[in-house]
Motif scaffolding. Structure first.
Motif, short mmCIF file in Angstrom:
data_model
loop_
_atom_site.label_atom_id
_atom_site.label_comp_id
_atom_site.label_asym_id
_atom_site.label_seq_id
_atom_site.Cartn_x
_atom_site.Cartn_y
_atom_site.Cartn_z
N GLU A 54 162.06 96.23 0.09
CA GLU A 54 163.38 95.88 0.62
C GLU A 54 163.24 95.67 2.11
N GLY A 55 164.03 94.75 2.67
CA GLY A 55 164.03 94.52 4.10
C GLY A 55 162.94 93.55 4.53
N ALA A 56 162.55 93.66 5.79
CA ALA A 56 161.55 92.77 6.38
C ALA A 56 161.03 93.39 7.67
N CYS A 57 159.85 92.97 8.09
CA CYS A 57 159.29 93.40 9.36
C CYS A 57 158.20 92.42 9.77
N ARG A 58 157.84 92.49 11.03
CA ARG A 58 156.71 91.71 11.53
C ARG A 58 155.50 92.60 11.42
#
Length: 182
Positions: free
Chosen positions: A126-130
């Motif tokens: 779930e979500g996102a990140c670099r």
């Protein structure tokens, strides 16, 4: 005698894709994988995991994971699925595989994870990140930045490190740590 518990088809497919990815890229470098089966992410989201309040949670390698609902664990219950996924992958690769979950709040930064003795498989649930991926062995081509979103899986081989950055929404990750056989 009860039949041994097996992964559902989308998770079995995911494990086979992971095994192929690791076997193909293990000595060549990192790889980004998007599961072929459209039902994989919903099945991964269904897997029991610990409460969100904990930043990181790992299964003990020789004990059943605790249940997240406060009830005593039952052998073969849904809380055993991450261990089943890890052991199925481990059997295919002939490696020791340990699952863990990481929960990142908005605006958080994950510490750098070095992979000198283990390989990592990081799946965003779930979500996102670099993610900033760097080589730790001094070889050229030191840094790669990429964005990981729900459903994306990153294979991080030995001699690489990764750091999770730019988390703008709560993010849940499942990590599989691959190490030498017992």
């Amino acid at each position: 005698m009860p039949e041994p518990r097996r992964l559902v088809r989308p998770l079995e497919s995911f494990v086979q894709e992971l095994a192929l990815c690791v076997a193909t890229n293990g000595d060549r470098g990192p790889a980004l994988l998007w599961p072929e089966d459209s039902e994989t992410l919903p099945e991964l989201l269904r897997i029991a995991r610990p409460a969100y309040q904990q930043e990181r949670w790992r299964y003990a390698s020789d004990a059943a994971p605790p249940r997240t609902d406060g009830c005593p664990g039952k052998p073969g219950g849904p809380e055993a699925e991450p261990l089943l996924l890890a052991s199925t992958l481990g059997a295919l690769l002939e490696l020791r595989v340990r699952p863990s979950f990481r929960f990142m709040r908005s605006m958080s930064v994950g510490e750098q994870q070095a992979s000198s003795t283990v390989e990592h498989i990081v799946t965003v649930l779930e979500g996102a990140c670099r993610c900033r991926l760097t080589r730790t062995d001094g070889a050229p081509g030191n840094t790669v930045d990429l964005r990981l979103r729900a459903g994306g899986t990153l294979f991080v081989p030995r001699d690489h490190a990764y750091a999770l950055l730019d988390v703008h929404t709560p993010t849940v990750l499942m990590e599989l740590l691959l190490s030498d056989p017992y």
